[in-house]
Motif scaffolding. Structure first.
Motif, mmCIF file in Angstrom:
data_model
loop_
_atom_site.group_PDB
_atom_site.id
_atom_site.type_symbol
_atom_site.label_atom_id
_atom_site.label_comp_id
_atom_site.label_asym_id
_atom_site.label_seq_id
_atom_site.Cartn_x
_atom_site.Cartn_y
_atom_site.Cartn_z
ATOM 1 N N THR A 9 3.957 5.541 4.764
ATOM 2 C CA THR A 9 3.436 4.239 5.206
ATOM 3 C C THR A 9 1.965 4.034 4.871
ATOM 4 O OG1 THR A 9 2.951 5.188 7.370
ATOM 5 C CG2 THR A 9 5.057 4.053 7.129
ATOM 6 N N GLY A 10 1.356 5.005 4.204
ATOM 7 C CA GLY A 10 -0.050 4.861 3.851
ATOM 8 C C GLY A 10 -0.982 5.082 5.026
ATOM 9 N N SER B 68 0.814 -1.225 0.000
ATOM 10 C CA SER B 68 0.000 0.000 0.000
ATOM 11 C C SER B 68 0.843 1.269 0.000
ATOM 12 C CB SER B 68 -0.942 0.008 1.205
ATOM 13 O OG SER B 68 -0.224 0.044 2.415
ATOM 14 N N GLU B 69 2.087 1.178 0.459
ATOM 15 C CA GLU B 69 2.923 2.390 0.524
ATOM 16 C C GLU B 69 3.271 2.910 -0.874
ATOM 17 O OE1 GLU B 69 6.058 -0.713 -0.067
ATOM 18 O OE2 GLU B 69 4.133 -0.612 0.995
ATOM 19 N N SER C 196 9.590 -3.080 14.100
ATOM 20 C CA SER C 196 9.276 -2.156 13.018
ATOM 21 C C SER C 196 8.049 -2.732 12.319
ATOM 22 C CB SER C 196 10.465 -2.080 12.051
ATOM 23 O OG SER C 196 10.061 -1.680 10.769
ATOM 24 N N TYR C 197 6.946 -1.981 12.296
ATOM 25 C CA TYR C 197 5.698 -2.600 11.815
ATOM 26 C C TYR C 197 5.221 -2.055 10.471
ATOM 27 C CZ TYR C 197 3.451 1.457 14.068
ATOM 28 O OH TYR C 197 3.087 2.728 14.445
ATOM 29 N N GLY C 198 5.938 -1.105 9.882
ATOM 30 C CA GLY C 198 5.676 -0.687 8.501
ATOM 31 C C GLY C 198 4.251 -0.285 8.220
ATOM 32 N N ASN C 199 3.621 -0.966 7.274
ATOM 33 C CA ASN C 199 2.281 -0.583 6.823
ATOM 34 C C ASN C 199 1.163 -0.977 7.780
ATOM 35 O OD1 ASN C 199 3.780 0.110 4.599
ATOM 36 N ND2 ASN C 199 2.662 -1.156 3.139
ATOM 37 N N ALA C 200 1.479 -1.798 8.776
ATOM 38 C CA ALA C 200 0.488 -2.219 9.780
ATOM 39 C C ALA C 200 -0.760 -2.798 9.128
ATOM 40 C CB ALA C 200 0.130 -1.043 10.702
ATOM 41 N N PRO D 229 3.398 -5.384 5.926
ATOM 42 C CA PRO D 229 4.673 -5.490 5.209
ATOM 43 C C PRO D 229 5.452 -4.175 5.234
ATOM 44 C CG PRO D 229 2.860 -5.139 3.679
ATOM 45 C CD PRO D 229 2.237 -5.272 5.039
ATOM 46 N N ASN D 230 6.564 -4.146 4.452
ATOM 47 C CA ASN D 230 7.361 -2.925 4.353
ATOM 48 C C ASN D 230 7.938 -2.550 5.709
ATOM 49 O OD1 ASN D 230 8.441 -0.497 3.280
ATOM 50 N ND2 ASN D 230 6.588 0.640 3.839
#
Length: 440
Positions: free
Chosen positions: A250-251, A101-102, A180-184, A126-127
């Motif tokens: 991160t969207g 999504s980012e 680190s959770y990125g796009n959650a 992800p990410n």
């Protein structure tokens, strides 16, 4: 599922390329060098062997046995199918892969989440840059490893998380965990706040966020975590331009900073303005749970004492008025050139005995809640001598220490660190540490 499978796993599978320099290989190396005691399974359809950190592994062509966690660093387009394949064998997956999504690839991220839900698998990313469970000796990330301690670092940004870990090492911070959770896409900051609030190895939680997707849930989780232990927050995306940058990163929805600020205050969290403050607050809470507002400053140099006093008052703390009994006792052993008003100036030649006795005398004063100890040693008094005075002084109140500066106090700071006492390099930073403690 319990998030223990991520931070205290018994087994892990790593998916990706294991060629030199590849992310999956670096993560595998970090896991091995970090001393992980569980089973490690490298997976790549090409198979083969890989040697990292003196250990040789057979690369499985597919995962063929159950394990707690999968760490996935493969092209984004094949991640959903991989989760569908291995879903029955894993509890959780950390998706390092970017390209969801980012970058506007929302459909692929939705498919990823659907496949994970189908099998009851929880996702980080992800990410993202991965995770550490330091007490589980599990370093499932390509970031720099850290030493054992009490701080759990939750970071929406992988790059910020990596920089923060490196800075934490420099600042002498010990960590219980990192995520680190990125796009959650699945698990987010609220899940991690709730988990670390109940984690017995975590003394304080540091959170870097750009925005959250579910504000109501976040506030509830933040309230819960703050009721259990200190939560230190660094919020990015406060300005209009910063909020736009955060949304594209991160969207997530950055939202109005004023709303966030009010939420932090309402929940009892501690907001800081920059990375340096994040770690200063963490250092303070690693040593003490709270402190009162009445402060005594003990220094061997007038200037830094004044700087500390100015900063304490600007922050709303009080310069404690020493009792007559304390003043009389100080006058009985201090040289006449010393000032026994608060701040107490022991003058430049203050040695072990002068510091130790002054700390013990002031500590007994019922008007004093906490002490700020400043040392700017002359070249003829080793800083480690004053460090031992701080360590060996009998005092049951919070002691915040400012030894300055540079090489002159290097050995003294080391001695303090060995005793579990953190140094704050400037009077202002030491004063701010007391402020955060007083806010609990």
């Amino acid at each position: 599922m319990s998030l223990d499978a991520f931070f205290y796993p018994e087994g892990v599978a790593v998916f990706g390329s294991f060629k030199e320099g590849a992310i999956a290989r670096e993560i595998l190396r970090n896991i091995v060098e970090g001393g992980f005691e569980g089973k490690v399974i490298p997976v790549n359809p090409k198979g083969g062997m890989v040697e990292v950190a003196g250990k040789t592994f057979e690369i499985r062509r597919r995962l063929d046995e159950p394990t707690d966690t999968a760490i996935i660093a493969v092209p984004a387009k094949i991640v959903p199918a991989l989760i569908d394949e291995i879903g029955p064998l894993i509890k959780g997956a950390v998706v390092i892969s970017a390209g969801f999504s980012e970058v506007g690839n929302d459909e692929l991220e939705r498919e990823l989440v659907e496949k994970a839900k189908k099998h009851g698998v929880r996702l980080i990313g992800p990410n993202c840059a991965g995770i550490f469970g330091v007490y589980g000796k599990f370093f499932g990330s390509f970031e720099i490893r850290v030493k054992l301690g009490g701080l759990a670092l939750i970071s929406q940004s992988g790059a910020f998380g990596g920089a923060a870990l490196a800075m934490g090492n420099d600042e002498g911070i010990g960590f219980s965990a990192f995520v680190s959770y990125g796009n959650a896409a699945d698990l987010n900051e609220s899940d991690f706040l709730e988990y670390f609030a109940d984690d017995e190895n975590t003394k304080a939680i540091a959170l870097y966020i750009e925005g959250v997707k579910d504000g109501r849930r976040f506030l509830k989780a933040l309230r819960y975590a703050s009721s259990k232990k200190p939560v230190i927050i660094l919020k990015a995306g406060k300005s209009v331009s910063g909020a736009k940058a955060a949304a594209s990163h991160t969207g997530s929805l950055a939202g109005s900073y004023e709303i966030y600020r009010a939420a932090f205050k309402q929940a009892g969290a501690i907001e800081v303005e920059e990375m340096e403050e994040l770690f200063d607050a963490a250092k303070a809470f690693e040593t003490y749970s709270k402190a009162g507002k009445r402060v005594a400053v003990i220094t061997n140099s007038g200037g830094p004492g004044v700087l500390a006093t100015d900063k304490l008052e600007r922050l709303g703390l009080k310069i404690a008025k020493l009792s007559e009994e304390t003043v009389r006792e100080l006058l009985s052993f201090l040289p006449p050139q010393c000032s026994v008003k608060n701040p107490i100036d022991l003058i430049a030649d203050a040695d072990y005995g002068r510091y130790k006795r002054t700390i013990e005398t002031v500590c007994k004063d019922g008007n004093v809640d906490s002490l700020l100890i400043i040392c700017v040693p002359p070249i003829f008094i080793p800083s480690e001598e004053i460090a031992r005075a701080v360590i060996e002084a009998s005092c049951n109140k919070p002691l915040i220490v400012n030894f300055m500066a540079g090489e002159l106090v290097g050995r003294g700071v080391e001695v303090l660190e060995e005793a579990g006492i953190k140094n704050f390099p400037t009077p202002e930073r030491a004063a701010k540490a007391l402020f955060w403690l007083s806010e609990r």
